[in-house]
Design a protein around this motif. Structure first.
Motif, PDB file in Angstrom:
ATOM      1  N   ALA A  77       5.351  -7.644  -0.061  1.00  0.00           N
ATOM      2  CA  ALA A  77       4.369  -8.167   0.893  1.00  0.00           C
ATOM      3  C   ALA A  77       4.890  -8.144   2.330  1.00  0.00           C
ATOM      4  O   ALA A  77       4.176  -8.510   3.258  1.00  0.00           O
ATOM      5  CB  ALA A  77       3.970  -9.587   0.493  1.00  0.00           C
ATOM      6  N   LEU A 205       3.036  -3.259   0.730  1.00  0.00           N
ATOM      7  CA  LEU A 205       1.673  -3.425   0.205  1.00  0.00           C
ATOM      8  C   LEU A 205       0.947  -4.451   1.066  1.00  0.00           C
ATOM      9  O   LEU A 205       1.577  -5.335   1.634  1.00  0.00           O
ATOM     10  CB  LEU A 205       1.709  -3.930  -1.238  1.00  0.00           C
ATOM     11  N   GLY A 206      -0.380  -4.329   1.116  1.00  0.00           N
ATOM     12  CA  GLY A 206      -1.178  -5.305   1.857  1.00  0.00           C
ATOM     13  C   GLY A 206      -1.106  -5.099   3.355  1.00  0.00           C
ATOM     14  O   GLY A 206      -1.277  -6.035   4.127  1.00  0.00           O
ATOM     15  N   PRO A 216      -4.403   3.668   0.925  1.00  0.00           N
ATOM     16  CA  PRO A 216      -3.733   2.817  -0.064  1.00  0.00           C
ATOM     17  C   PRO A 216      -2.366   3.352  -0.493  1.00  0.00           C
ATOM     18  O   PRO A 216      -2.117   4.560  -0.479  1.00  0.00           O
ATOM     19  CB  PRO A 216      -4.686   2.827  -1.257  1.00  0.00           C
TER      20      PRO A 216
ATOM     21  N   VAL B  47      -4.575  -6.192  -3.499  1.00  0.00           N
ATOM     22  CA  VAL B  47      -3.342  -5.635  -4.054  1.00  0.00           C
ATOM     23  C   VAL B  47      -3.463  -5.745  -5.568  1.00  0.00           C
ATOM     24  O   VAL B  47      -3.632  -6.832  -6.112  1.00  0.00           O
ATOM     25  CB  VAL B  47      -2.088  -6.368  -3.556  1.00  0.00           C
ATOM     26  N   ASP B  65      -4.139  -0.793  -2.666  1.00  0.00           N
ATOM     27  CA  ASP B  65      -2.683  -0.933  -2.800  1.00  0.00           C
ATOM     28  C   ASP B  65      -2.354  -1.365  -4.223  1.00  0.00           C
ATOM     29  O   ASP B  65      -2.959  -2.309  -4.748  1.00  0.00           O
ATOM     30  CB  ASP B  65      -2.160  -1.988  -1.815  1.00  0.00           C
ATOM     31  N   THR B  66      -1.384  -0.655  -4.815  1.00  0.00           N
ATOM     32  CA  THR B  66      -1.089  -0.898  -6.229  1.00  0.00           C
ATOM     33  C   THR B  66       0.408  -0.928  -6.474  1.00  0.00           C
ATOM     34  O   THR B  66       1.149  -0.161  -5.872  1.00  0.00           O
ATOM     35  CB  THR B  66      -1.694   0.234  -7.101  1.00  0.00           C
ATOM     36  N   VAL B  78       2.856 -10.382  -8.662  1.00  0.00           N
ATOM     37  CA  VAL B  78       1.643 -10.644  -7.887  1.00  0.00           C
ATOM     38  C   VAL B  78       1.689 -12.051  -7.273  1.00  0.00           C
ATOM     39  O   VAL B  78       1.271 -12.265  -6.135  1.00  0.00           O
ATOM     40  CB  VAL B  78       0.414 -10.412  -8.800  1.00  0.00           C
ATOM     41  N   ILE B  81       3.772 -11.809  -4.219  1.00  0.00           N
ATOM     42  CA  ILE B  81       3.027 -11.184  -3.113  1.00  0.00           C
ATOM     43  C   ILE B  81       2.085 -12.215  -2.483  1.00  0.00           C
ATOM     44  O   ILE B  81       2.052 -12.379  -1.268  1.00  0.00           O
ATOM     45  CB  ILE B  81       2.237  -9.954  -3.622  1.00  0.00           C
ATOM     46  N   VAL B  88      -3.983 -11.493   1.306  1.00  0.00           N
ATOM     47  CA  VAL B  88      -4.414 -10.401   0.429  1.00  0.00           C
ATOM     48  C   VAL B  88      -5.008 -10.978  -0.853  1.00  0.00           C
ATOM     49  O   VAL B  88      -4.713 -12.115  -1.243  1.00  0.00           O
ATOM     50  CB  VAL B  88      -3.272  -9.403   0.096  1.00  0.00           C
ATOM     51  N   CYS B  90      -5.095 -10.782  -4.684  1.00  0.00           N
ATOM     52  CA  CYS B  90      -4.141 -10.257  -5.659  1.00  0.00           C
ATOM     53  C   CYS B  90      -4.705 -10.247  -7.077  1.00  0.00           C
ATOM     54  O   CYS B  90      -5.201 -11.268  -7.558  1.00  0.00           O
ATOM     55  CB  CYS B  90      -2.864 -11.097  -5.634  1.00  0.00           C
TER      56      CYS B  90
END
Lengths: 361, 253
Positions: A77, A205-206, A216, B47, B65-66, B78, B81, B88, B90
């Motif tokens: 993140a 990501l994000g 992406p 995400v 986003d993966t 997750v 994140i 985001v 998730c």
């Protein structure tokens, strides 16, 4: 709420765990994910007390697997995330750290080694060397700093965040229970005041869309064919070997004319330094070599240090975990190898002095 | 003349046709999820984390986003994140093995902590990627590679009822439902509500999707559908189990 927790240089007297929490703050770490295990608990204790004052976060997870994987998530993140563990916790952390290796995720993990195998003792050992350098189902694409003083604990914890984000390999501070629990004096400083540039993290990501458009990112650690994996790992290995000389660090003393070179790492180096001083005072030719990075291992530097010596004495609070790294690194040299292995207990300068005197007879 | 198949906007067209077996339910769950993402307009904010097992084949399924993680570890990744970037949205996408066996402690604790994430668990009553072994969700008497004479509940216990467990351990703010690929409109509704629940910052959202595995079930189309529609709901009741603001949510079918 200030952005700089440490104003000016500050002489302090504190435990190693407290030092790590201060260092993480000084390095501008954003979030710690943690799970209790002795002897690293006070890193979390100090972090949770100080972090909210500086807008930092913490999550206590359900186990070390989760602490490692949430750390991976935090880094993905775009935050400077870190965790800390020991012993059986380090065993569990190898799974998330192998994911970090495969996906080049700049995680920072502080290991305060305790006795092993299994639960063993909660205070001290150097028995997590093999696991920390080469744990996980991979090739050991990681960076491991072994500290020996509280000052180094502070310096290298700050450095670990920069190393991780610069090279994108998981980075470890390998300390131990003695360093975690004892108090000693050191100087805290704001790294930027000393000209140390802190590397800014960035999200993997994000990410925010650019000009209203978002491309992406797809990250995976699964590969369809052996050849595909071979290509990826060969590329990673090439990159690792290329940057390794920049990362390697070591310390040596009195090596040029020495008959015996004492090789040790971490706190045992303190005993080795003391022993060498005492032996030199008695007119005996003994020197010492200490790898600061255990991975990558400064093998060429060690070979150079021992080129004129007759004997290398490997001293560690484990049964040959450092010795394995050394033997691999010096393959081809014909120096006589001697050992002082004391798995799970401390080693004094007197013991090293006695061993060297016996070898010099 | 070829007719362009209808795909959600959030799908990654370059990776279609997808890699799941013919007759697999994953494609349907992911279609419902894709449509939910489209309707909520959150493609750029999502995400998506997927597990090991068949769900890993979704690592490039969406144009979002993966990250593909380890078996059972998608929930903590997750969670990490979301904790680090609450902006985001998730999604943790996993199978029954990842969620109810190897990763159960992560599911339990994420639910107990009321993590603001959406977990989607696809229940096809077996470990499919590894060749059809018994899973926590394998039905009594069901034959798998490691229960070749049928699951003996005296030895191996009864199937895990995940949403019921999650509902029992979560508090106010959680959303819990069980859908099925046999009723896609309803499944999409649940997935959408699970995402909306996260977007509202209410709490943990969990949707189990009953799904199919004709490969390892060794069933033809008719038998596959019969197992999904007749056998699975005997143990796994479809419906909303917990809805924020509602004391006792009914099972609305």
């Amino acid at each position: 709420m200030g952005d700089t927790p440490i104003q000016g240089e500050k002489r302090v007297f504190m435990t190693g765990n407290e030092v790590v929490a201060w260092a993480a703050l000084a390095a501008k770490a954003d979030i710690m994910y943690g799970y209790p295990i002795t002897p690293q608990n006070e890193i979390m204790h100090y972090w949770t007390r100080m972090a909210p004052k500086y807008g930092k976060r913490f999550l206590q997870t359900e186990d070390e697997l989760s602490a490692g994987f949430t750390t991976v998530g935090g880094v993905l993140a775009g935050r400077k995330a870190f965790t800390a563990t020991a012993g059986p916790g380090n065993t569990l952390m190898q799974e998330p750290m192998s994911m970090a290796e495969m996906m080049r995720i700049p995680t920072v993990l502080v290991v305060q080694q305790r006795g092993g195998p299994s639960t063993a003792t909660v205070i001290y050992s150097q028995q997590e060397v093999t696991m920390t350098t080469y744990g996980g189902n991979g090739e050991g694409l990681r960076i491991v700093y072994s500290t020996s003083t509280h000052q180094e604990l502070f310096d290298y914890t700050i450095k670990a965040f920069n190393t991780a984000w610069k090279y994108r390999f998981p980075t470890f501070i390998l300390a131990d229970g003695y360093q975690a629990k004892m108090r000693e004096s050191l100087t805290l400083y704001n790294p930027e005041d000393r000209g140390i540039k802190l590397i800014d993290p960035e999200p993997l990501l994000g990410k925010e869309p650019v000009n209203g458009e978002k491309k992406p990112t797809h990250l995976r650690n699964t590969y369809n064919t052996e050849e595909e994996l071979y290509e990826v790992i060969t590329k990673y290995m090439d990159e690792y070997l290329k940057v390794a000389p920049e990362i390697m660090e070591y310390e040596e003393g009195n090596v040029d004319d020495a008959d015996i070179i004492v090789v040790s790492h971490g706190v045992v180096t303190r005993a080795a330094r003391g022993a060498v001083q005492e032996l030199r005072n008695a007119g005996l030719k003994v020197g010492y070599f200490r790898p600061i990075t255990l991975r990558p291992f400064p093998g060429e530097q060690l070979k150079k240090a021992v080129v004129n010596a007759k004997t290398m004495l490997i001293v560690e609070s484990a049964y040959g975990q450092l010795a394995k790294l050394v033997k691999d690194a010096i393959y081809g040299t014909t120096i006589n190898l001697e050992y002082l292995f004391k798995p799970g207990v401390g080693i004094t300068a007197e013991e090293i002095v006695a061993k060297c005197k016996e070898l010099l007879k | 003349m070829s007719v362009e198949p209808q795909m959600p906007k959030s799908w990654n067209r370059e990776t279609k046709p997808h890699k799941f077996c013919p007759g697999c339910g994953h494609g349907l769950v992911l279609k419902a999820l894709g449509e939910a993402i489209d309707e909520l307009g959150i493609q750029d904010k999502v995400v998506f984390g997927c597990d090991i097992g068949c769900s890993l084949l979704a690592w490039d399924f969406f144009n979002v986003d993966t990250v593909q993680t380890h078996h059972g570890r998608t929930t903590p990744v997750v969670t990490g994140i979301k904790r680090a970037n609450p902006d985001v949205i998730c999604i943790a996408y996993m199978g029954d093995g990842g969620g109810y066996a190897i990763g159960s402690q992560h599911l339990v604790n994420a639910a107990a902590r009321n993590e603001r994430i959406t977990a989607i668990l696809v229940n096809n009553t077996n470990y499919a990627m590894t060749g059809g072994q018994m899973a926590p969700t394998t039905l009594p008497g069901q034959k798998t590679e490691t229960s070749p004479y049928g699951r003996d509940v005296q030895l191996m216990g009864y199937p895990t009822q995940g949403p019921e467990m999650v509902a029992a351990i979560t508090r106010e703010g959680a959303y819990v439902a069980r859908g099925t690929v046999a009723n896609l409109r309803q499944l999409k509704k649940y997935l959408k509500k699970a995402l909306e629940n996260q977007m509202a910052g209410n709490g943990f959202s969990f949707v189990e999707a009953l799904s199919t595995c004709p490969t390892n079930w060794r069933t033809n189309a008719k038998e596959t559908w019969a197992f999904l529609e007749n056998e699975m709901p005997k143990y796994f009741k479809v419906g909303e189990i917990k809805v924020p603001g509602q004391k006792e949510a009914g099972q609305d079918g």
